[in-house]
Design an enzyme around this catalytic site. Structure first.
Site, PDB file in Angstrom:
ATOM      1  N   TRP A   1      21.575  54.058 -21.881  1.00  0.00           N
ATOM      2  CA  TRP A   1      20.756  54.569 -22.996  1.00  0.00           C
ATOM      3  C   TRP A   1      21.314  55.960 -23.276  1.00  0.00           C
ATOM      4  O   TRP A   1      21.190  56.861 -22.450  1.00  0.00           O
ATOM      5  CB  TRP A   1      19.287  54.627 -22.587  1.00  0.00           C
TER       6      TRP A   1
ATOM      7  N   GLU B   1       6.165  50.906 -32.374  1.00  0.00           N
ATOM      8  CA  GLU B   1       7.341  50.871 -31.496  1.00  0.00           C
ATOM      9  C   GLU B   1       8.005  49.502 -31.450  1.00  0.00           C
ATOM     10  O   GLU B   1       9.209  49.421 -31.243  1.00  0.00           O
ATOM     11  CB  GLU B   1       7.044  51.408 -30.097  1.00  0.00           C
TER      12      GLU B   1
ATOM     13  N   GLY C   1      20.727  59.972 -15.492  1.00  0.00           N
ATOM     14  CA  GLY C   1      20.248  61.355 -15.399  1.00  0.00           C
ATOM     15  C   GLY C   1      21.059  62.258 -16.303  1.00  0.00           C
ATOM     16  O   GLY C   1      21.791  61.779 -17.183  1.00  0.00           O
TER      17      GLY C   1
END
Ligand code: F6R
Length: 613
Positions: free
Chosen positions: A79, A495, A106
């Site tokens: 992502w 969403e 991260g």
């Protein structure tokens, strides 16, 4: 957000890597990649083979060369944070020689600074990612000699940020090195083979024996075992635990989508959240994990609930329950805002962090802010042993089972049930009467059956969804207890269906949003049979007078001059009504998304578990 898998053992790594990535795809799905160490052949040393592509794991599987062999491998589904989704930015990333490969979840905060230094030393960057910095850094330390784990430790010592990583070295193919700091890594123990992943869901088909790394820990993983150690090279002993979630929890189980399955799992999820926690004798709730006795509870003057997105809206319902049942001021705030506003932390305030995943970075940061200032935090969390659960002083696990679809449904409902238990417990420590306590206990016990009744109306909701789906947008209104329901309903619709949706308190309509009302903008109105029924009916009249279309969710049919359509849900106690009013809105969003041909489980631009700021 993003998924990591790794395998080392006698078999070919790729089938596990691809299947694991498919299971983790809900955590990020704009690009994917794998790397394996192809064994040495006569005349050519072992070398890394890498395949990565923009798109889904299915695109990666299609792109994978037929002979992509190697028993040591890592994989990633992404992502995007640094750099657009593209083949070049997909993980794994490598050093100049293509000897070290890294996958990373991260954010490396000092990536730019490190990139400049490494470039000056000759590193050639081929992506826009922060992760590539790690590959070059590790390679630079490996070039100085020593083992792969020493190079990884040294490299991480220079890094500021969060990471879960898995690292391959073509010259040390007998191991994979993984590390965790703020982004989960779990090891899976097999028979002469080992696995690693960012989430147990990738592992359960292969092993139930897992080891969760703690922040600041690394592990060297070999086919016959693992060694865990700290950033300063101290060995730490980690005992394996057994995963108790069924493999089937991670399948669609015959439903068209995970989301539909999870909506239908809600009666069972609520039963599990309640299981063993209702105390009928004293008309209260038994919550073993709070770590607060009655005296300490009585000293609490305020409750502040922190969560993001749907967890925040569930917190709004929780605040309402606590105020009503315990008469303690309670308020829910987005954790993502709270953490940035230097909040005043009071000793007599109880902070409650809400998170399905237990990994949401903003919520974790809010918990850390409270703890740093000496506050007490409880967690209302689904994922056992997650970072947020561990950071809290106590709490309530939801036991809702794994939630795979990006949009939260069963965890939302179970969170509100957990808050009802907390509010009941608080209330009975304060002034809630035994009779009122019994009333709530009985209502909670009835919930699973009532949710089933709502779910039985699925076909009717699907028909309405098809009718309303092509609207230019939708307004959701609710009053007091109904307002958080409206907010969650609007959130779910926007969403997964991408239909614009706005939520307003019904009382605020005439202060502005009434200007939007027209036949093109229908309103979903929450109209519970409570002390505010007349006020809500008046609002419906105002909408109809402006030719607005109304879909009411109510406890009894609403006359046709006030609502074009009405979904009737079973009545609970007023404090718990919001829970049941929300269920048709989940179905509405789901069926609207299906009618519009959306990718229901993986809505665009989103991912499950937002582990970045
Ligand atoms: C909405 C949704 C998100 C999450 C939010 C917090 O359907 O799923 O708004 O609720 O990202 O996630 P958790 O609960 O994992 O902290």
């Amino acid at each position: 957000m993003c998924g990591i898998v790794a395998y080392i053992g006698p078999k070919d790594a790729s089938p596990f890597l691809l299947e694991g990535l498919q299971r983790l795809e809900y955590r990020g799905y704009d690009s994917a990649g794998v790397a394996v160490v192809a064994p040495a052949t006569k005349g050519s040393p072992a070398r890394l083979r890498i395949c990565r592509t923009k798109g889904r794991v299915a695109d990666l599987a299609a792109a994978l060369p037929a002979r992509f062999k190697g028993g040591t491998g890592i994989g990633h589904t992404r992502w995007a944070t640094h750099g657009v989704p593209s083949d070049a930015n997909a993980h794994p990333h490598t050093d100049n020689e293509g000897r070290i490969a890294v996958v990373h979840n991260g954010i490396i905060e000092n990536a730019e600074e490190l990139r400049a230094k490494l470039t000056a030393d000759g590193a050639v960057f081929r992506s826009e990612t922060d992760t590539e910095v790690l590959a070059h850094l590790i390679a630079a330390h490996r070039a100085q000699g020593g083992e792969l784990e020493d190079a990884v430790r040294a490299a991480l010592g220079l890094v500021i940020g969060t990471y879960g990583i898995a690292v391959l070295d073509a010259e040390q193919a007998d191991r994979i090195v993984v590390a965790r700091n703020g982004s989960p890594i779990v090891l899976g123990i097999g028979e002469k083979e080992m696995f690693a992943a960012s989430d147990v869901s990738a592992l359960v088909r292969y092993t139930r024996q897992v080891v969760h790394l703690e922040d600041g820990e690394l592990a060297t993983v070999r086919a016959d075992g693992f060694r865990t150690f700290t950033e300063d090279a101290r060995t730490v002993t980690r005992q394996p635990s057994t995963v108790d979630w069924e493999v089937g929890s991670y399948d669609t189980g015959g439903y068209a989508h995970y989301l539909l399955k999870e909506i239908h799992e809600q009666p069972g999820a609520v039963e599990r959240t309640l299981s063993g926690r209702l105390d009928e004798r004293f008309a209260t709730a038994h919550l073993g994990g709070l770590n607060l006795d009655a005296r300490e509870l009585r000293e609490i003057r305020r409750v502040k609930i922190l969560g993001c997105g749907s967890a925040y809206y569930a917190g709004e319902m929780g605040a309402q329950l606590i105020e009503e049942l315990a008469r303690i001021p309670a308020h829910s705030e987005p954790a993502s805002e709270f953490r940035y506003r230097n909040p005043v932390i009071e000793a007599d305030t109880l902070y409650v962090a809400v998170s399905q995943s237990g990994e949401t970075y903003d919520t974790l940061a809010a918990v850390q802010e409270v703890k740093r200032k000496g506050g007490r935090v409880l967690g209302v969390v689904n994922t056992v042993g997650s970072a947020i659960a561990r950071a809290c002083d106590g709490g309530i696990y939801l036991h809702a089972g794994p939630e795979v679809s990006v949009a939260s449904t069963k965890a939302f409902t179970s969170t509100v049930v957990a808050f009802a238990l907390l509010a009941l417990h608080f209330g009975r420590v304060h002034d809630l009467s035994p009779a009122d306590g019994r009333r709530i206990v009985a209502a909670l016990k009835a919930l699973p059956g009532q949710i089933r009744e709502v779910l039985d109306q699925q076909d009717a909701v699907a028909e309405l969804a098809a009718e309303y789906a092509d609207s230019q947008g939708m307004m959701f209104i609710g009053r007091v207890r109904g307002y958080p329901v409206a907010r969650e309903g609007a959130q779910k619709l926007k969403e997964i269906s991408y239909v614009h949706a706005e939520a307003y308190p019904a009382s605020e309509l005439k202060h502005g949003p009434l200007a939007l009302i027209s036949p093109e903008l229908p309103t979903v109105a929450l109209v519970p049979d409570d002390e505010l029924l007349d006020k809500n009916l008046t609002a419906l009249g105002e909408i109809k007078a402006r030719e607005g279309r109304v879909l009411a969710v109510a406890h009894r049919p609403i006359e046709s001059r006030l609502a074009d359509h009405c979904l009737v849900v079973p009545k609970s106690e007023p404090e718990l009504d919001p829970l049941l009013l929300n269920i048709p809105l989940q179905l509405l969003a789901y069926h609207a998304a299906v009618a519009l041909g959306r990718d229901v489980d993986k809505p665009r631009n989103l991912a499950k578990s937002v582990t970045v700021e």
